[in-house]
Design a protein around this motif. Sequence first.
Motif, PDB file in Angstrom:
ATOM      1  N   VAL A  38      30.390  32.909  60.769  1.00 27.10           N
ATOM      2  CA  VAL A  38      31.106  32.953  59.532  1.00 27.10           C
ATOM      3  C   VAL A  38      30.328  33.988  58.366  1.00 27.10           C
ATOM      4  O   VAL A  38      31.251  34.797  57.834  1.00 27.10           O
ATOM      5  CB  VAL A  38      30.841  31.347  58.821  1.00 27.10           C
ATOM      6  N   LEU A  39      29.275  33.970  58.430  1.00 31.35           N
ATOM      7  CA  LEU A  39      28.751  34.954  57.408  1.00 31.35           C
ATOM      8  C   LEU A  39      28.925  36.276  57.947  1.00 31.35           C
ATOM      9  O   LEU A  39      29.179  37.362  57.271  1.00 31.35           O
ATOM     10  CB  LEU A  39      27.058  34.864  57.421  1.00 31.35           C
ATOM     11  N   GLY A  40      28.765  36.505  59.415  1.00 25.34           N
ATOM     12  CA  GLY A  40      28.905  37.898  60.072  1.00 25.34           C
ATOM     13  C   GLY A  40      30.223  38.558  59.616  1.00 25.34           C
ATOM     14  O   GLY A  40      30.330  39.564  59.417  1.00 25.34           O
ATOM     15  N   ILE A  41      31.487  37.465  59.613  1.00 24.28           N
ATOM     16  CA  ILE A  41      32.759  37.849  59.407  1.00 24.28           C
ATOM     17  C   ILE A  41      33.008  38.407  57.846  1.00 24.28           C
ATOM     18  O   ILE A  41      33.557  39.427  57.489  1.00 24.28           O
ATOM     19  CB  ILE A  41      33.903  36.754  59.561  1.00 24.28           C
ATOM     20  N   ILE A  42      32.044  37.799  57.099  1.00 22.80           N
ATOM     21  CA  ILE A  42      32.134  38.042  55.573  1.00 22.80           C
ATOM     22  C   ILE A  42      31.410  39.419  55.320  1.00 22.80           C
ATOM     23  O   ILE A  42      32.009  40.410  54.776  1.00 22.80           O
ATOM     24  CB  ILE A  42      31.544  36.836  54.615  1.00 22.80           C
ATOM     25  N   VAL A  43      30.059  39.515  56.010  1.00 29.43           N
ATOM     26  CA  VAL A  43      29.501  40.785  56.044  1.00 29.43           C
ATOM     27  C   VAL A  43      30.196  41.952  56.633  1.00 29.43           C
ATOM     28  O   VAL A  43      30.338  43.015  55.819  1.00 29.43           O
ATOM     29  CB  VAL A  43      28.259  40.545  56.685  1.00 29.43           C
ATOM     30  N   MET A 103      36.125  43.101  48.158  1.00 25.07           N
ATOM     31  CA  MET A 103      35.526  43.315  49.290  1.00 25.07           C
ATOM     32  C   MET A 103      35.069  41.987  49.628  1.00 25.07           C
ATOM     33  O   MET A 103      35.131  41.700  51.006  1.00 25.07           O
ATOM     34  CB  MET A 103      34.121  44.212  48.914  1.00 25.07           C
ATOM     35  N   VAL A 104      34.648  41.147  48.799  1.00 22.13           N
ATOM     36  CA  VAL A 104      34.035  39.635  49.244  1.00 22.13           C
ATOM     37  C   VAL A 104      35.596  38.776  49.470  1.00 22.13           C
ATOM     38  O   VAL A 104      35.347  38.151  50.356  1.00 22.13           O
ATOM     39  CB  VAL A 104      33.338  39.176  48.149  1.00 22.13           C
ATOM     40  N   LEU A 105      36.407  39.201  48.514  1.00 22.20           N
ATOM     41  CA  LEU A 105      37.659  38.107  48.690  1.00 22.20           C
ATOM     42  C   LEU A 105      38.394  38.214  49.969  1.00 22.20           C
ATOM     43  O   LEU A 105      38.772  36.965  50.620  1.00 22.20           O
ATOM     44  CB  LEU A 105      38.488  38.272  47.558  1.00 22.20           C
ATOM     45  N   GLY A 106      38.527  39.313  50.447  1.00 23.21           N
ATOM     46  CA  GLY A 106      39.487  39.573  51.665  1.00 23.21           C
ATOM     47  C   GLY A 106      38.610  38.603  52.861  1.00 23.21           C
ATOM     48  O   GLY A 106      39.570  37.660  53.259  1.00 23.21           O
ATOM     49  N   PRO A 107      37.492  38.665  53.414  1.00 18.80           N
ATOM     50  CA  PRO A 107      36.865  37.871  54.262  1.00 18.80           C
ATOM     51  C   PRO A 107      36.872  36.290  54.199  1.00 18.80           C
ATOM     52  O   PRO A 107      37.104  35.565  54.741  1.00 18.80           O
ATOM     53  CB  PRO A 107      35.470  38.516  54.493  1.00 18.80           C
ATOM     54  N   LEU A 108      36.810  35.954  52.731  1.00 19.20           N
ATOM     55  CA  LEU A 108      36.523  34.643  52.326  1.00 19.20           C
ATOM     56  C   LEU A 108      38.086  34.227  52.411  1.00 19.20           C
ATOM     57  O   LEU A 108      37.957  32.818  52.833  1.00 19.20           O
ATOM     58  CB  LEU A 108      36.020  34.653  50.868  1.00 19.20           C
ATOM     59  N   ILE A 109      38.975  34.714  52.192  1.00 22.28           N
ATOM     60  CA  ILE A 109      40.440  34.171  52.168  1.00 22.28           C
ATOM     61  C   ILE A 109      40.646  33.853  53.505  1.00 22.28           C
ATOM     62  O   ILE A 109      41.160  32.936  53.965  1.00 22.28           O
ATOM     63  CB  ILE A 109      41.493  35.101  51.469  1.00 22.28           C
ATOM     64  N   GLY A 111      33.453  42.293  56.785  1.00 23.29           N
ATOM     65  CA  GLY A 111      34.660  42.671  55.700  1.00 23.29           C
ATOM     66  C   GLY A 111      34.086  43.386  54.554  1.00 23.29           C
ATOM     67  O   GLY A 111      34.958  44.420  54.015  1.00 23.29           O
ATOM     68  N   ILE A 112      32.884  43.126  54.005  1.00 23.15           N
ATOM     69  CA  ILE A 112      32.208  43.821  52.908  1.00 23.15           C
ATOM     70  C   ILE A 112      31.799  45.103  53.276  1.00 23.15           C
ATOM     71  O   ILE A 112      32.331  46.195  52.662  1.00 23.15           O
ATOM     72  CB  ILE A 112      31.270  43.166  52.332  1.00 23.15           C
ATOM     73  N   SER A 113      31.410  45.393  54.540  1.00 16.51           N
ATOM     74  CA  SER A 113      30.908  46.543  55.103  1.00 16.51           C
ATOM     75  C   SER A 113      32.054  47.606  55.321  1.00 16.51           C
ATOM     76  O   SER A 113      31.823  48.798  54.936  1.00 16.51           O
ATOM     77  CB  SER A 113      30.144  46.539  56.439  1.00 16.51           C
ATOM     78  N   MET A 114      33.397  46.968  55.673  1.00 18.11           N
ATOM     79  CA  MET A 114      34.402  47.746  55.989  1.00 18.11           C
ATOM     80  C   MET A 114      34.945  48.426  54.789  1.00 18.11           C
ATOM     81  O   MET A 114      35.283  49.593  54.713  1.00 18.11           O
ATOM     82  CB  MET A 114      35.458  46.861  56.679  1.00 18.11           C
ATOM     83  N   SER A 115      34.766  47.626  53.616  1.00 14.86           N
ATOM     84  CA  SER A 115      35.391  48.305  52.426  1.00 14.86           C
ATOM     85  C   SER A 115      34.387  49.302  51.785  1.00 14.86           C
ATOM     86  O   SER A 115      34.690  50.091  51.322  1.00 14.86           O
ATOM     87  CB  SER A 115      35.263  46.837  51.247  1.00 14.86           C
ATOM     88  N   LEU A 116      33.129  48.970  51.891  1.00 12.37           N
ATOM     89  CA  LEU A 116      31.940  49.851  51.719  1.00 12.37           C
ATOM     90  C   LEU A 116      32.266  51.370  52.364  1.00 12.37           C
ATOM     91  O   LEU A 116      32.155  52.329  51.798  1.00 12.37           O
ATOM     92  CB  LEU A 116      30.591  49.508  51.737  1.00 12.37           C
ATOM     93  N   GLN A 143      38.511  56.667  51.598  1.00  9.56           N
ATOM     94  CA  GLN A 143      39.794  56.159  52.250  1.00  9.56           C
ATOM     95  C   GLN A 143      40.266  54.873  51.477  1.00  9.56           C
ATOM     96  O   GLN A 143      41.561  54.859  51.605  1.00  9.56           O
ATOM     97  CB  GLN A 143      39.302  55.713  53.535  1.00  9.56           C
ATOM     98  N   ALA A 144      39.288  54.316  50.793  1.00  7.67           N
ATOM     99  CA  ALA A 144      39.869  53.212  49.893  1.00  7.67           C
ATOM    100  C   ALA A 144      38.954  53.084  48.563  1.00  7.67           C
ATOM    101  O   ALA A 144      37.840  53.466  48.577  1.00  7.67           O
ATOM    102  CB  ALA A 144      40.138  51.930  50.626  1.00  7.67           C
ATOM    103  N   GLN A 145      39.576  52.547  47.597  1.00 10.10           N
ATOM    104  CA  GLN A 145      38.886  52.483  46.647  1.00 10.10           C
ATOM    105  C   GLN A 145      38.842  50.747  45.950  1.00 10.10           C
ATOM    106  O   GLN A 145      39.926  50.484  45.456  1.00 10.10           O
ATOM    107  CB  GLN A 145      39.088  53.188  45.206  1.00 10.10           C
ATOM    108  N   ALA A 146      38.051  50.021  46.741  1.00 10.33           N
ATOM    109  CA  ALA A 146      38.026  48.607  46.348  1.00 10.33           C
ATOM    110  C   ALA A 146      37.198  48.219  45.346  1.00 10.33           C
ATOM    111  O   ALA A 146      35.815  48.595  45.719  1.00 10.33           O
ATOM    112  CB  ALA A 146      37.946  48.015  47.809  1.00 10.33           C
ATOM    113  N   SER A 147      37.324  46.996  44.604  1.00  8.12           N
ATOM    114  CA  SER A 147      36.220  46.637  43.747  1.00  8.12           C
ATOM    115  C   SER A 147      35.527  45.783  44.510  1.00  8.12           C
ATOM    116  O   SER A 147      35.816  45.041  45.723  1.00  8.12           O
ATOM    117  CB  SER A 147      36.917  45.659  42.761  1.00  8.12           C
ATOM    118  N   VAL A 148      34.262  45.362  43.991  1.00  7.97           N
ATOM    119  CA  VAL A 148      33.147  44.591  44.661  1.00  7.97           C
ATOM    120  C   VAL A 148      34.095  43.336  44.865  1.00  7.97           C
ATOM    121  O   VAL A 148      33.944  42.587  46.107  1.00  7.97           O
ATOM    122  CB  VAL A 148      31.759  44.389  44.032  1.00  7.97           C
ATOM    123  N   PRO A 149      34.643  42.571  43.885  1.00  4.68           N
ATOM    124  CA  PRO A 149      35.157  41.330  44.158  1.00  4.68           C
ATOM    125  C   PRO A 149      36.332  41.350  45.334  1.00  4.68           C
ATOM    126  O   PRO A 149      36.464  40.388  46.129  1.00  4.68           O
ATOM    127  CB  PRO A 149      35.946  41.034  42.834  1.00  4.68           C
TER     128      PRO A 149
END
Length: 400
Positions: free
Chosen positions: A157-162, A184-190, A164-169, A176-182
């Motif tokens: 579970v934590l791996g999927i979240i991490v 980055m976390v929100l996509g995997p959490l959803i 998702g955040i890493s892909m955004s970073l 390639q993308a300008q994503a806010s920190v929220p």
Amino acid sequence: MGVQIKLALVIIFGIIGGKISPRFNLPNVTGYIVAGLFLGPSFFNVLNEANQPMVDFVNEFALGIIAFSIGSEFRLEDLKKLGKDVFVITLMEVVGVLIVVFSVMYFVLDKSFVFSIIIASMSAATAPAGTMMVIRQFRAYGPLTKTILPVAALDDVLGIIVFGISMSLAKSSIGQAQASVPMMVLGPLIEITLSFLLGLALGLIFTYLIKKVKSKEDELCAIITVILLGTGLANYSKLSPLLVNMMVGGVLVNYHRNSRKVFDNINDFAPPVNLLFFTLAGAKLDLSVLFSIGSLGIFYALSRAVGKISGASLGAKLVGAKDTVVKYLGLALLCQGGISIGLSMIVARELPGFADEIITVILFSVLVFEILGPILAKVSITKAGEFDGLKIKVMKEKKA
């Protein structure tokens, strides 16, 4: 050669591997994987791309059964005792492997930030299937065994979240993308939240219906149906089949007084499916990766092992876990498989410029840890003195 003959060969090779492995003091799952190697591109090349739909179906069905069974470890009364401890141990294990792998890739090997952050994020996930098979084969039970499966499930579970955040970073760092920190976390959490909600809904319906089933045969049919349904709905909705089926099992164990009978039923059915799963996993491995990867793969595998072992050990110390958990938990969490390969396919789609090198490293790591992971899990369980612990537990309960 027809698909029926190929499946028969997979079963025959798997049985042979499972019979030979104990002679070398190895768990059965290692025998299945090594036997599967002979059916893959490294030797006889019996299985090829044309058979991929069959392989995918077996893999997803087997993982569904495994995830459903892992759900039985999430009894709420036990989680109240272990819940915070398991979370702290898992968090430290994930943080440990992220820091070690990223540091080795970025600072030691001078790899790019994108490569380093993505490959580090893919290190966290554990493939619980191999470890669970070892626990079942040797009827292990004790503090270490009771910690292994919840941690292995939670670190996915934590791996999927991490990831998702890493892909955004990574995308942000190359413009390639300008994503806010929220975000980055929100996509995997959803994705994770929806997976759990789907599993909850299916689990409640299944638990209600299974209480009305009288025969063992009908019960088994119902279990297989809910696992297939959960997997299919998750795939259709782009959610996690592993988390959905895990939640179904978790709901069942908490809301059905005779849930142990249900889990025993599917566990009796599972051995041939598990044999197919691990033998096919071996058939997908290509030994040529060993010769093409060079020092990068070796550094990655070693840093992943060091990160997981040190992180799990530190986490266990922080919560005051027993010495056996502190010493041996990390060794039992090194199996790597389906989730990492699945994440590498996302990298191929989202970051094609980095995909070839990342996928090669991951395939090398899976090759190493699919074979060594179950062996090290057996070592950890044996060193912890939990070999055949389930038999001892049952005997004590009978005396009481």
